[in-house]
Design a protein around this motif. Structure first.
Motif: not given
Ligand SMILES: [Zn+2]
Length: 217
Positions: A160-171
């Motif tokens: 699958x994928x892993x997405x990161x961010x400074x917020x859940x909205x960004x991820x």
């Protein structure tokens, strides 16, 4: 603990969104956020998304010691902890099993920037990490290594994928754009050889996004 209580609600809200949009299904995939430097809130293992409530979330420190929660944390906890430890800027992680991106993960091929939104948001390709068994520390290390110090997402081989961010909205936005770009790339391949954006054009689109996107101040 106000931040933690808010984080529980946010993780549940975003878990419902990723499930509704088909980015995750049944009990696969997981989400977390980091409301404090050494504290993370993560979804539990094995509970269907639609049933999740804020009280079901697990609160842990970055050593994996559970502070609050009646369930076992997600089996991909090592993946989340490894990334948080390596990247202070990361405050949220969404691990999806979305279909089209997973097709690239099965082919173990990066998703190249072929659309303007992909170029704007990622500024380059999303790489595929080396294969490792789900839930293992090895998988966590491979993913964190492929993500590097400034990556926004990686593909987990055959997974699958892993997405990161400074917020859940960004991820979440990154998870959506990856899935959409993977689908478009696959369809355009059926039409012939897709034209990918050059490095120069990708950089220009990324700059445009960083400097000029949104409402003028
Ligand atoms: Zn998974």
């Amino acid at each position: 603990m106000k931040g933690v209580e808010k984080a529980r609600e946010e993780v549940v809200n975003f878990a419902h969104i990723v499930s509704r949009e088909g980015l995750c299904f049944s009990t696969w995939g997981n989400l977390s956020c980091r409301p404090e430097k050494d504290r993370t809130v993560i979804t539990p293992s094995g509970i269907p998304y639609e049933d999740l409530q804020p009280a079901d979330m697990i609160v842990l420190n970055l050593d994996g010691v559970v502070e609050e929660g009646r369930w076992k944390p997600s089996t991909e906890l090592p993946l989340h902890l490894e990334i948080y430890k390596a990247r202070e800027d990361v405050k949220a992680i969404i691990h999806t099993h979305s279909k089209y991106a997973t097709a690239f993960a099965v082919a173990r091929r990066e998703i190249a920037p072929a659309t303007e939104e992909m170029a704007q948001l990622f500024g380059g390709s999303v790489p595929a990490a080396e294969y490792a068994f789900p839930g293992s520390q090895e998988l966590a290390v491979h993913a964190s290594r492929a993500l590097g110090k400034s990556g926004f997402a990686v593909l987990l081989a055959n997974h699958g994928t892993v997405c990161v961010g400074a917020s859940l909205a960004e991820a979440l936005l990154r998870a959506r754009v990856i899935e959409r770009s993977a689908e478009i790339l696959l369809w355009s391949t059926l039409l012939g050889d897709p034209f990918l954006l050059s490095n120069g054009e990708t950089s220009k689109l990324r700059d445009l996004f960083l400097k000029h996107y949104g409402q003028e101040e």
